[in-house]
Structures are given as C-alpha cells and as structure tokens.
Design a protein around this motif. Structure first.
Motif, mmCIF file in Angstrom:
data_model
loop_
_atom_site.group_PDB
_atom_site.id
_atom_site.type_symbol
_atom_site.label_atom_id
_atom_site.label_comp_id
_atom_site.label_asym_id
_atom_site.label_seq_id
_atom_site.Cartn_x
_atom_site.Cartn_y
_atom_site.Cartn_z
ATOM 1 N N LEU A 68 0.904 -1.178 0.084
ATOM 2 C CA LEU A 68 0.071 0.010 0.006
ATOM 3 C C LEU A 68 0.694 1.318 0.020
ATOM 4 O O LEU A 68 0.738 2.249 -0.367
ATOM 5 N N THR A 69 1.890 1.224 0.789
ATOM 6 C CA THR A 69 2.916 2.411 0.818
ATOM 7 C C THR A 69 3.645 2.699 -0.655
ATOM 8 O O THR A 69 3.619 3.934 -1.003
ATOM 9 N N ARG A 70 3.898 1.445 -1.365
ATOM 10 C CA ARG A 70 4.144 1.739 -2.938
ATOM 11 C C ARG A 70 3.302 2.136 -3.472
ATOM 12 O O ARG A 70 3.733 3.266 -4.585
ATOM 13 N N ALA A 71 2.122 1.839 -3.532
ATOM 14 C CA ALA A 71 0.738 2.315 -4.410
ATOM 15 C C ALA A 71 0.930 3.821 -3.924
ATOM 16 O O ALA A 71 0.594 4.561 -5.120
ATOM 17 N N ASN A 72 1.093 4.103 -2.798
ATOM 18 C CA ASN A 72 0.727 5.627 -2.616
ATOM 19 C C ASN A 72 1.877 6.368 -3.179
ATOM 20 O O ASN A 72 1.581 7.499 -3.713
ATOM 21 N N ARG A 73 3.114 5.973 -3.215
ATOM 22 C CA ARG A 73 4.080 6.858 -3.658
ATOM 23 C C ARG A 73 4.174 6.623 -5.234
ATOM 24 O O ARG A 73 4.422 7.776 -5.684
ATOM 25 N N GLU A 74 3.818 5.534 -5.717
ATOM 26 C CA GLU A 74 4.034 5.497 -7.109
ATOM 27 C C GLU A 74 2.703 5.670 -8.002
ATOM 28 O O GLU A 74 2.618 6.054 -9.282
ATOM 29 N N LEU A 75 1.607 5.508 -7.413
ATOM 30 C CA LEU A 75 0.491 5.641 -8.178
ATOM 31 C C LEU A 75 -0.589 6.976 -7.695
ATOM 32 O O LEU A 75 -1.552 7.227 -8.280
ATOM 33 N N GLY A 76 -0.006 7.592 -6.425
ATOM 34 C CA GLY A 76 -0.804 8.489 -6.050
ATOM 35 C C GLY A 76 -2.027 7.971 -5.208
ATOM 36 O O GLY A 76 -2.978 9.032 -5.038
ATOM 37 N N THR A 77 -2.180 6.849 -4.760
ATOM 38 C CA THR A 77 -3.111 6.497 -4.126
ATOM 39 C C THR A 77 -3.143 7.073 -2.654
ATOM 40 O O THR A 77 -2.013 7.812 -2.196
#
Length: 301
Positions: free
Chosen positions: A201-210
């Motif tokens: 989820l941390t990766r999604a926030n960083r790379e996808l802007g979630t």
C-alpha cells in the motif's frame, strides 16, 4: 491497483510486493527464526550442490527466475563446472543490480548478465557474446512457484520448458506440513511479514498517488487446508474511501485485499504437474523433516 479495487473480491498479484523496500523486507523475512523455508533449502543446496552440478553439466548457461539477492545460487555456482553465464531475472531492478554487482566482485571470471523483467511473461534471453548456445538450466528456488494458481504454475512451467529446451530446471517447493508451523512462518513475532504486506500500500501511495491509510489495514495470513495453501490478505479496519486519480473506491470494514497465495505441495503432486508441463521429473532432495523439496526436472529436447 485500479482492477484490484474495482473488482470483487479485491485481489492483486504478489509480484507488486517487490520494489526496493519490499525486496529488502523479504530478505529480512528469510532470516527470521519462524521462516523455515530459506534455511531448509539452503541446507539442501549446501549438502547436495555437487550432485545438482553434475546433473546441470559443464559450461551451462544458468538462468535464475526471481533472483532477488541471489544468495542461494552462490552455493550452486561454487559447485558448477565452468559455468558460461549467469542470468538473474527479477522484477525489482534496483535490488537486482546490487545483487549482480556483488556476484561480479566474488566471481570475477563469471559473465553475470542481470535482466530486469517479469519472468511470468515470455522471456527473450540476450544472446551469448560468441553466438553459441550452451545448455540452458533454470534455477527457481524459494518455492515461489507456490505464488501461482495451479493453472498459472503449469503455464509457467510450460514456458520454462520451452526456454530451457535440452537442459533442465532446478526448483524448490514447500511441502504440506503441520498448519501451526505454516501459521508461524507467515505471522512472525517481529511483524516483518506484516510490514512486507503493508508495504504494498505504501508503494501504491508513492508510485500511483493513492491515499491508503496503512494504519487502517491489518495483516492477515492463514492456512487453507482444503486448498493446501497459505493466503495473505490486508483487512480493512473500518469502512473507508481510497482515491486513485479522479476515482474513488469504497472499502468496507472487514473487506480484504488478497495479496498472496503460497501453495504447499506434495512431492508426487508436483512431479505430476511437471510432467503435465512437459518436463521429465528426476532426482528429488528433501530434508529429514520433509519440510521442503528441491526437484531436478529435465526439459524436453
């Protein structure tokens, strides 16, 4: 991630665990006292590396699927006879380059050719510098084959059999065992596996802007005996809305994002699967407790 949030049940491929942070966390998991697969497989490789190298043969082109830190392959390379080349394949490019650099330092005569790619898709290997085609042998340790569904596993093995035609595949499989031992391995006391799961989820926030609030999700892993697999999920602690671009997705309290399966095998069950994919099963090495197996599979000519 959009597909994972839009469809029911919410499910995402475990390959997305492996950014640089996720790969580092997995390396820590492999050192945990509860996580028996790594030390058990390392012991098998240490004890039987010469037998494995004999089956591989001299001057082979060795390809590792999902190489990660390329730790286990060192035992194999030390026993092999004049390997021509080593091609580690991994989706985490940064982690892969570091592992390849370390191998070059320790094996100055070895051609190390890292390939940043998704090995679940068709792979085009780089040609040998001299244009030759030495015997290709695959190495797939860690029971990562268990992350696939049964159909996906057969599909991967068929693809590998074609790539390795005339050579073989050395592959590790985690075996069916006491569920309590399995539960402990995926729910370690230090919480490293939980951090690994939540890092997605941390990766999604960083790379996808979630805008996942990682504090509002809990790691949940359990053994499903009817399917003979560990399932890993992230459970929503409350009803919440997740933003992805201009879209909003509601996740209800108690709903899960299914992040990984880890299939457990019997020796004979896996050998049947290998035959179905076109391999001819050969030697199998197991530990005294029958926790883990390493298989030699001869590829078709």
């Amino acid at each position: 991630m959009r597909q994972a949030l839009a469809e029911q049940p919410h499910c995402i491929s475990p390959k997305f665990f492996y950014d640089a942070a996720g790969s580092a966390l997995f390396d820590r998991i492999c050192e945990l006292p509860e996580y028996y697969p790594t030390r058990t497989e390392l012991a098998l490789l240490d004890r039987h590396a010469e037998e494995m190298a004999t089956l591989i043969g001299p001057e082979a082109d060795l390809i590792e699927f999902g190489a990660g830190s390329a730790t286990k392959v060192r035992l194999l390379l030390a026993a092999m006879q004049r390997p021509r080349r080593f091609v580690p394949i991994d989706i985490s490019a940064e982690h892969l380059q570091g592992a390849a650099a370390a191998l070059r330092r320790d094996h100055p005569g070895l051609d190390v050719h890292p390939l940043a790619a998704d090995f679940t898709k068709p792979i085009q290997l780089p040609p040998m510098a001299d244009g030759s085609r030495p015997q290709r042998v695959g190495f797939f340790p860690g029971s990562s084959i268990g992350n696939f569904s049964p159909d996906e596993a057969v599909g991967f093995l068929r693809q590998a059999a074609e790539l390795l035609r005339g050579g073989g595949l050395l592959i590790g499989t985690d075996l069916v065992k006491d569920p309590a031992l399995l539960h402990a391995a995926y729910n370690d006391a230090a919480g490293v596996t939980a951090a690994f799961n939540l890092n997605l989820l941390t990766r999604a926030n960083r790379e996808l802007g979630t805008d996942f609030d990682t504090r509002q999700f809990a790691h949940y892993a359990f053994y499903e005996p009817r399917l003979q697999r560990i399932e890993m999920h992230l459970v929503s602690r409350r009803t919440q809305t997740v933003r992805l671009g201009s879209e909003r997705f509601q996740v209800m309290e108690g709903q899960t994002l299914h992040t990984e399966n880890s299939q457990k095998f019997t020796v004979e069950g896996f050998r049947r699967m290998a035959r179905q994919a076109g391999f001819t099963p050969g030697t199998v090495w197991t530990d005294p407790k029958q926790h883990f197996a390493v298989h030699w599979l001869a590829a078709p000519l």
